[in-house]
Write a protein that holds these residues in place. Structure first.
Motif, PDB file in Angstrom:
ATOM      1  N   PRO A 175       0.819  -1.227   0.000  1.00 22.15           N
ATOM      2  CA  PRO A 175       0.000   0.000   0.000  1.00 22.15           C
ATOM      3  C   PRO A 175       0.846   1.267   0.000  1.00 22.15           C
ATOM      4  O   PRO A 175       0.468   2.273  -0.594  1.00 22.15           O
ATOM      5  CB  PRO A 175      -0.817  -0.121   1.291  1.00 22.15           C
ATOM      6  CG  PRO A 175      -0.884  -1.590   1.558  1.00 22.15           C
ATOM      7  CD  PRO A 175       0.423  -2.149   1.082  1.00 22.15           C
ATOM      8  N   TYR A 176       2.009   1.201   0.646  1.00 25.16           N
ATOM      9  CA  TYR A 176       2.873   2.374   0.738  1.00 25.16           C
ATOM     10  C   TYR A 176       3.421   2.790  -0.621  1.00 25.16           C
ATOM     11  O   TYR A 176       3.771   3.959  -0.829  1.00 25.16           O
ATOM     12  CB  TYR A 176       4.013   2.111   1.717  1.00 25.16           C
ATOM     13  CG  TYR A 176       3.508   1.775   3.098  1.00 25.16           C
ATOM     14  CD1 TYR A 176       2.906   2.747   3.895  1.00 25.16           C
ATOM     15  CD2 TYR A 176       3.596   0.479   3.598  1.00 25.16           C
ATOM     16  CE1 TYR A 176       2.426   2.441   5.163  1.00 25.16           C
ATOM     17  CE2 TYR A 176       3.108   0.163   4.862  1.00 25.16           C
ATOM     18  CZ  TYR A 176       2.529   1.146   5.638  1.00 25.16           C
ATOM     19  OH  TYR A 176       2.048   0.844   6.878  1.00 25.16           O
ATOM     20  N   TYR A 177       3.489   1.833  -1.553  1.00 29.53           N
ATOM     21  CA  TYR A 177       3.942   2.150  -2.906  1.00 29.53           C
ATOM     22  C   TYR A 177       3.041   3.212  -3.539  1.00 29.53           C
ATOM     23  O   TYR A 177       3.512   4.124  -4.226  1.00 29.53           O
ATOM     24  CB  TYR A 177       3.947   0.877  -3.765  1.00 29.53           C
ATOM     25  CG  TYR A 177       4.082   1.124  -5.242  1.00 29.53           C
ATOM     26  CD1 TYR A 177       5.313   1.386  -5.826  1.00 29.53           C
ATOM     27  CD2 TYR A 177       2.954   1.104  -6.076  1.00 29.53           C
ATOM     28  CE1 TYR A 177       5.430   1.615  -7.186  1.00 29.53           C
ATOM     29  CE2 TYR A 177       3.062   1.332  -7.435  1.00 29.53           C
ATOM     30  CZ  TYR A 177       4.304   1.587  -7.984  1.00 29.53           C
ATOM     31  OH  TYR A 177       4.414   1.823  -9.329  1.00 29.53           O
ATOM     32  N   PHE A 178       1.749   3.104  -3.296  1.00 25.18           N
ATOM     33  CA  PHE A 178       0.801   4.046  -3.891  1.00 25.18           C
ATOM     34  C   PHE A 178       0.844   5.405  -3.185  1.00 25.18           C
ATOM     35  O   PHE A 178       0.522   6.425  -3.774  1.00 25.18           O
ATOM     36  CB  PHE A 178      -0.607   3.453  -3.848  1.00 25.18           C
ATOM     37  CG  PHE A 178      -0.716   2.132  -4.562  1.00 25.18           C
ATOM     38  CD1 PHE A 178      -0.649   2.075  -5.943  1.00 25.18           C
ATOM     39  CD2 PHE A 178      -0.835   0.942  -3.864  1.00 25.18           C
ATOM     40  CE1 PHE A 178      -0.712   0.865  -6.620  1.00 25.18           C
ATOM     41  CE2 PHE A 178      -0.900  -0.272  -4.519  1.00 25.18           C
ATOM     42  CZ  PHE A 178      -0.832  -0.321  -5.899  1.00 25.18           C
ATOM     43  N   GLY A 179       1.255   5.395  -1.920  1.00 22.78           N
ATOM     44  CA  GLY A 179       1.425   6.660  -1.207  1.00 22.78           C
ATOM     45  C   GLY A 179       2.657   7.408  -1.677  1.00 22.78           C
ATOM     46  O   GLY A 179       2.692   8.643  -1.669  1.00 22.78           O
ATOM     47  N   VAL A 180       3.659   6.656  -2.116  1.00 21.08           N
ATOM     48  CA  VAL A 180       4.908   7.257  -2.582  1.00 21.08           C
ATOM     49  C   VAL A 180       4.675   8.123  -3.818  1.00 21.08           C
ATOM     50  O   VAL A 180       5.384   9.114  -4.043  1.00 21.08           O
ATOM     51  CB  VAL A 180       5.945   6.147  -2.883  1.00 21.08           C
ATOM     52  CG1 VAL A 180       7.099   6.681  -3.722  1.00 21.08           C
ATOM     53  CG2 VAL A 180       6.484   5.577  -1.580  1.00 21.08           C
ATOM     54  N   ILE A 181       3.675   7.784  -4.622  1.00 19.68           N
ATOM     55  CA  ILE A 181       3.401   8.544  -5.847  1.00 19.68           C
ATOM     56  C   ILE A 181       3.189  10.019  -5.524  1.00 19.68           C
ATOM     57  O   ILE A 181       3.743  10.909  -6.183  1.00 19.68           O
ATOM     58  CB  ILE A 181       2.165   7.971  -6.571  1.00 19.68           C
ATOM     59  CG1 ILE A 181       2.450   6.553  -7.066  1.00 19.68           C
ATOM     60  CG2 ILE A 181       1.752   8.871  -7.742  1.00 19.68           C
ATOM     61  CD1 ILE A 181       1.232   5.828  -7.604  1.00 19.68           C
ATOM     62  N   GLY A 182       2.398  10.297  -4.491  1.00 19.84           N
ATOM     63  CA  GLY A 182       2.136  11.681  -4.108  1.00 19.84           C
ATOM     64  C   GLY A 182       3.356  12.359  -3.528  1.00 19.84           C
ATOM     65  O   GLY A 182       3.649  13.520  -3.843  1.00 19.84           O
ATOM     66  N   VAL A 183       4.087  11.638  -2.683  1.00 19.81           N
ATOM     67  CA  VAL A 183       5.307  12.193  -2.079  1.00 19.81           C
ATOM     68  C   VAL A 183       6.330  12.526  -3.171  1.00 19.81           C
ATOM     69  O   VAL A 183       6.995  13.563  -3.138  1.00 19.81           O
ATOM     70  CB  VAL A 183       5.910  11.199  -1.061  1.00 19.81           C
ATOM     71  CG1 VAL A 183       7.238  11.719  -0.529  1.00 19.81           C
ATOM     72  CG2 VAL A 183       4.936  10.945   0.075  1.00 19.81           C
TER      73      VAL A 183
END
Length: 262
Positions: A171-179
């Motif tokens: 799930p954190y992979y998809f959060g990295v997109i915004g970061v």
């Protein structure tokens, strides 16, 4: 099934990618009265030079020409090509934007405005739209409509690969997109100020500096795409370091511009 946590991070990344550019425009307009024209020129230059002209070159080199396509299967040659292509198109575009479309606008705030436009539209088109697509695809998977809806439009192999990415990725992979978009916007603002400083002081060597720095920035991502770097967090750490250096330059460049004569 795509987990609810993954979808939550996709939503956060989408909102971050869309809201960040607008928030920066609002903040710097209120505090520094930045030029909206400079913001829009940044948007236009990115679309024309990166999304049209650069993609035309990629189509010819990677698809149309079998000789160059074969040569670029070498990951190290691909890394150099991809980095330099992005650097040349985007930085020359910046130079043209400042030199011809923003004549007389050579203050620090003008570089900030252009950089927000350039990096902001990239954030929206890449981070925002990618996250939005992922959200739509995830809902289709969870509702059992993924293959039925997209089967006639996408090759089955690509469809299965995409489905596995959405289901099995952390799930954190998809959060990295915004970061990642936050880090990239910071980088684009710094490069915009660097190119503008060269234009302001009639030192074209700064354009070369920007091209080389941009290419180096893109190298880790290219190596990850070709499998030479296996761990995505290595790439993200490098981007974080570059963004921090960019932020320091943005702050210090305000003094540089104030001491430089028009």
């Amino acid at each position: 099934m795509v987990s609810n946590l993954s979808i939550t991070f996709m939503i956060v990344s989408m909102l971050l990618s869309f809201v960040l550019p607008l928030a920066l425009i609002a903040y710097f307009y209120k505090k520094y009265k930045i030029s909206i024209k400079a913001v829009l020129v940044g948007v236009l230059i990115f679309i024309v030079f990166s999304q049209v002209l650069e993609k035309m070159l990629h189509w010819y080199v990677l698809v149309r020409n079998p000789q160059t396509a074969a040569m670029l299967t070498n990951p190290w040659i691909y890394m150099v090509y991809g980095g330099l292509a992005a650097g040349v198109f985007e930085e020359v575009g910046r130079f043209i934007g400042f030199k011809f479309f923003l004549k007389g606008r050579t203050q620090w705030k003008d570089g900030m405005a252009y950089g927000i436009g350039h990096g902001g539209i990239e954030s929206i088109l890449i981070g925002g739209m990618m996250s939005l697509q992922y959200i739509v695809y995830s809902n289709l998977i969870n509702s059992g409509m993924f293959e039925k809806t997209l089967g006639a439009k996408v090759p089955i192999g690509s469809l299965e690969s995409l489905k596995q990415v959405l289901i099995s990725s952390s799930p954190y992979y998809f959060g990295v997109i915004g970061v990642e978009r936050v880090l990239a916007v910071t980088f684009h603002i710094a490069l915009s100020l660097l190119v503008l400083y060269g234009v302001k002081n009639r030192k074209n060597i700064y354009l070369l500096y920007a091209i080389v720095i941009h290419a180096l920035f893109d190298f880790p991502a290219a190596l990850f795409q070709t499998g030479q770097i296996k761990n995505v967090w290595i790439v993200e750490f490098i981007l974080l370091v570059v963004a921090l250096i960019s932020l320091i330059f943005i702050i210090k460049s305000k003094y540089m511009f104030s001491k430089s004569k028009d």
